[in-house]
Scaffold this motif. Structure first.
Motif, PDB file in Angstrom:
ATOM      1  N   VAL A  37      10.289   8.522 -33.677  1.00 27.47           N
ATOM      2  CA  VAL A  37       9.855   9.288 -34.840  1.00 27.47           C
ATOM      3  C   VAL A  37       8.383   8.976 -35.069  1.00 27.47           C
ATOM      4  CG1 VAL A  37      10.116   9.678 -37.317  1.00 27.47           C
ATOM      5  CG2 VAL A  37      12.142   9.326 -35.900  1.00 27.47           C
ATOM      6  N   PHE A  38       7.523  10.004 -35.015  1.00 25.63           N
ATOM      7  CA  PHE A  38       6.093   9.803 -35.192  1.00 25.63           C
ATOM      8  C   PHE A  38       5.742   9.718 -36.673  1.00 25.63           C
ATOM      9  CE2 PHE A  38       4.852  10.252 -30.874  1.00 25.63           C
ATOM     10  CZ  PHE A  38       5.710  11.181 -30.299  1.00 25.63           C
ATOM     11  N   LEU A  39       4.980   8.710 -37.024  1.00 23.89           N
ATOM     12  CA  LEU A  39       4.484   8.563 -38.389  1.00 23.89           C
ATOM     13  C   LEU A  39       3.002   8.905 -38.481  1.00 23.89           C
ATOM     14  CD1 LEU A  39       6.280   5.246 -39.423  1.00 23.89           C
ATOM     15  CD2 LEU A  39       7.013   7.596 -39.842  1.00 23.89           C
ATOM     16  N   SER A  40       2.243   8.561 -37.459  1.00 21.67           N
ATOM     17  CA  SER A  40       0.821   8.887 -37.416  1.00 21.67           C
ATOM     18  C   SER A  40       0.422   9.017 -35.951  1.00 21.67           C
ATOM     19  CB  SER A  40      -0.013   7.805 -38.111  1.00 21.67           C
ATOM     20  OG  SER A  40      -1.398   8.104 -38.031  1.00 21.67           O
TER      21      SER A  40
ATOM     22  N   VAL B 110       6.302   0.508 -34.786  1.00 20.68           N
ATOM     23  CA  VAL B 110       5.244   0.071 -33.888  1.00 20.68           C
ATOM     24  C   VAL B 110       3.902   0.473 -34.482  1.00 20.68           C
ATOM     25  CG1 VAL B 110       4.264   0.236 -31.569  1.00 20.68           C
ATOM     26  CG2 VAL B 110       6.748   0.291 -31.885  1.00 20.68           C
ATOM     27  N   ASP B 111       3.084  -0.505 -34.801  1.00 25.62           N
ATOM     28  CA  ASP B 111       1.728  -0.281 -35.298  1.00 25.62           C
ATOM     29  C   ASP B 111       0.754  -0.787 -34.248  1.00 25.62           C
ATOM     30  OD1 ASP B 111       2.910   0.617 -37.590  1.00 25.62           O
ATOM     31  OD2 ASP B 111       2.531  -1.203 -38.743  1.00 25.62           O
ATOM     32  N   GLY B 112      -0.260   0.012 -33.937  1.00 24.38           N
ATOM     33  CA  GLY B 112      -1.209  -0.452 -32.939  1.00 24.38           C
ATOM     34  C   GLY B 112      -2.318   0.535 -32.677  1.00 24.38           C
ATOM     35  N   GLU B 113      -2.855   0.491 -31.463  1.00 17.45           N
ATOM     36  CA  GLU B 113      -3.996   1.322 -31.090  1.00 17.45           C
ATOM     37  C   GLU B 113      -3.905   1.621 -29.594  1.00 17.45           C
ATOM     38  OE1 GLU B 113      -8.923   1.094 -31.244  1.00 17.45           O
ATOM     39  OE2 GLU B 113      -7.658  -0.500 -32.066  1.00 17.45           O
ATOM     40  N   VAL B 114      -4.251   2.859 -29.228  1.00 15.79           N
ATOM     41  CA  VAL B 114      -4.214   3.304 -27.841  1.00 15.79           C
ATOM     42  C   VAL B 114      -5.574   3.882 -27.470  1.00 15.79           C
ATOM     43  CG1 VAL B 114      -3.171   4.937 -26.212  1.00 15.79           C
ATOM     44  CG2 VAL B 114      -1.745   3.768 -27.889  1.00 15.79           C
ATOM     45  N   GLU B 115      -6.067   3.528 -26.291  1.00 23.14           N
ATOM     46  CA  GLU B 115      -7.288   4.126 -25.766  1.00 23.14           C
ATOM     47  C   GLU B 115      -6.895   5.265 -24.831  1.00 23.14           C
ATOM     48  OE1 GLU B 115     -11.047   1.822 -24.552  1.00 23.14           O
ATOM     49  OE2 GLU B 115     -10.106   2.343 -22.623  1.00 23.14           O
ATOM     50  N   VAL B 116      -7.454   6.451 -25.073  1.00 22.01           N
ATOM     51  CA  VAL B 116      -7.063   7.664 -24.358  1.00 22.01           C
ATOM     52  C   VAL B 116      -8.263   8.226 -23.612  1.00 22.01           C
ATOM     53  CG1 VAL B 116      -5.958   9.923 -24.551  1.00 22.01           C
ATOM     54  CG2 VAL B 116      -5.462   8.146 -26.249  1.00 22.01           C
ATOM     55  N   GLU B 117      -8.047   8.586 -22.351  1.00 22.17           N
ATOM     56  CA  GLU B 117      -9.067   9.296 -21.575  1.00 22.17           C
ATOM     57  C   GLU B 117      -8.528  10.679 -21.218  1.00 22.17           C
ATOM     58  OE1 GLU B 117     -10.993   9.262 -17.145  1.00 22.17           O
ATOM     59  OE2 GLU B 117     -10.765   7.305 -18.131  1.00 22.17           O
TER      60      GLU B 117
ATOM     61  N   GLN C 269      -7.233   5.697 -30.515  1.00 20.62           N
ATOM     62  CA  GLN C 269      -6.358   6.394 -31.442  1.00 20.62           C
ATOM     63  C   GLN C 269      -5.397   5.420 -32.110  1.00 20.62           C
ATOM     64  OE1 GLN C 269      -6.271   9.798 -32.258  1.00 20.62           O
ATOM     65  NE2 GLN C 269      -4.942   8.952 -33.847  1.00 20.62           N
ATOM     66  N   PRO C 270      -5.374   5.355 -33.454  1.00 22.29           N
ATOM     67  CA  PRO C 270      -4.384   4.516 -34.137  1.00 22.29           C
ATOM     68  C   PRO C 270      -2.965   4.998 -33.852  1.00 22.29           C
ATOM     69  CG  PRO C 270      -6.154   5.151 -35.627  1.00 22.29           C
ATOM     70  CD  PRO C 270      -6.331   5.970 -34.399  1.00 22.29           C
ATOM     71  N   VAL C 271      -2.030   4.079 -33.840  1.00 24.16           N
ATOM     72  CA  VAL C 271      -0.638   4.371 -33.516  1.00 24.16           C
ATOM     73  C   VAL C 271       0.251   3.913 -34.660  1.00 24.16           C
ATOM     74  CG1 VAL C 271       1.251   3.906 -31.912  1.00 24.16           C
ATOM     75  CG2 VAL C 271      -1.087   4.024 -31.057  1.00 24.16           C
ATOM     76  N   LYS C 272       1.179   4.768 -35.061  1.00 19.53           N
ATOM     77  CA  LYS C 272       2.225   4.345 -35.996  1.00 19.53           C
ATOM     78  C   LYS C 272       3.446   5.215 -35.723  1.00 19.53           C
ATOM     79  CE  LYS C 272       1.281   3.287 -40.264  1.00 19.53           C
ATOM     80  NZ  LYS C 272       0.981   3.382 -41.721  1.00 19.53           N
ATOM     81  N   LEU C 273       4.532   4.580 -35.325  1.00 19.17           N
ATOM     82  CA  LEU C 273       5.753   5.319 -35.006  1.00 19.17           C
ATOM     83  C   LEU C 273       6.962   4.415 -35.172  1.00 19.17           C
ATOM     84  CD1 LEU C 273       6.719   4.270 -31.915  1.00 19.17           C
ATOM     85  CD2 LEU C 273       4.686   5.554 -31.307  1.00 19.17           C
ATOM     86  N   LEU C 274       8.125   5.031 -35.196  1.00 20.64           N
ATOM     87  CA  LEU C 274       9.391   4.317 -35.235  1.00 20.64           C
ATOM     88  C   LEU C 274      10.097   4.536 -33.904  1.00 20.64           C
ATOM     89  CD1 LEU C 274      10.512   5.372 -38.804  1.00 20.64           C
ATOM     90  CD2 LEU C 274      10.153   3.009 -38.099  1.00 20.64           C
ATOM     91  N   ALA C 275      10.567   3.464 -33.291  1.00 21.10           N
ATOM     92  CA  ALA C 275      11.271   3.536 -32.014  1.00 21.10           C
ATOM     93  C   ALA C 275      12.663   2.943 -32.177  1.00 21.10           C
ATOM     94  CB  ALA C 275      10.495   2.799 -30.926  1.00 21.10           C
TER      95      ALA C 275
END
Length: 282
Positions: free
Chosen positions: A206-209, A243-250, A188-194
């Motif tokens: 604050v969630f952006l994506s 924060v821009d990135g990617e998370v692997e979710v199970e 899952q792509p990640v984009k948020l403000l912390a």
């Protein structure tokens, strides 16, 4: 003899006052766009440690507009909210297989569009941050959250004969509903403000994506994240970082045995508007 004194400026009988609105062009000052999350720092905050919660139990809400004909058969489903995009196909099939009591208007069965809400219970087993890069917010570009996916009704949906839900005496009711959906692992792509304090702990997000179904999990996880705080002229300082990135979710299996039916506007056009207006949240 009576003498009357008339002011020289008084209106004469052959004169008539006319009020005209005349627009006067006014040049407004140009205001440059600003980003309220940006602050002058020497170096931005960066993610040092990003653990993710395991076995996180939650309720994941889905919402849809469904067309139920006068026989109580569900013919169409348009989702206005999904916790995870990949749930759409199997959840749609479960709704289409559900038999309803038909709506009634003046005692007669009628077709209608209605709003449905489904609470799926399950858990996120585990996850890992594949990539997380702290980016300095652009001072001149305010952040723009990604909008929720908008359902796309086709011409056939719009042409279906339907009595508005707010004009029926009895809404359709599900006779029996059961949804069981197997879990899945995905990236899952990640984009948020912390907002990171001087101590390196996250204070606000604050969630952006980010999908709805992962927000509670991420908020609970970020309580244990550690950041390298931003450096100001006088040392560590509080600041926002993107924060821009990617998370692997199970995710584990999810399921529900109930549908909630409401009188909210449920036509295809209203469904599209609801999907477009769904806020990203904080």
């Amino acid at each position: 003899m009576v003498l009357l004194a008339v002011p020289a400026g008084a209106q004469r009988p052959w004169e008539q006052r006319v009020d005209l609105q005349v627009g006067v062009p006014l040049e407004l000052p140009a205001v440059p766009p600003t980003n309220p999350f940006a602050a002058p720092v020497v170096t931005p905050a960066a993610v040092n440690l990003s653990p993710l919660r395991e076995k996180f139990v939650d309720t994941f809400a889905a919402a849809a507009s469904a067309y139920v004909d006068r026989e109580g058969v569900c013919r169409r489903v348009l989702f206005t909210r999904l916790p995870w995009p990949w749930l759409a196909a199997e959840l749609q099939q479960a709704i289409l297989e559900t038999t309803f009591t038909p709506a009634r208007s003046h005692g007669t069965p009628v077709p209608t569009w209605l709003s449905l809400t489904i609470d799926l219970k399950g858990r996120i087993n585990r996850g890992r941050v594949v990539r997380a890069q702290g980016v300095r917010p652009d001072p001149a570009a305010p952040p723009v959250p990604d909008l929720a996916a908008v359902p796309t009704p086709d011409a056939q949906d719009l042409a279906l004969p339907a009595t508005p839900a707010d004009q029926v005496e009895q809404l359709p009711g599900p006779k029996r509903f059961r949804a069981r959906i197997d879990g899945r692992t995905w990236s899952q792509p990640v984009k948020l403000l912390a907002q990171v304090g001087p101590d390196g702990h996250c204070q606000r997000v604050v969630f952006l994506s980010w999908p709805d179904g992962l927000r509670n999990w991420l908020l609970a996880s970020m309580a244990g994240w550690q950041f390298r705080p931003a450096q100001g002229k006088d040392g560590p300082t509080a600041s926002w970082v993107q924060v821009d990135g990617e998370v692997e979710v199970e995710a584990g299996d999810v399921g529900s045995d109930a549908i909630r039916v409401t009188r909210q506007p449920a036509s295809p056009a209203a469904a599209a508007g609801a999907g477009a207006a769904h806020p990203p949240g904080e």
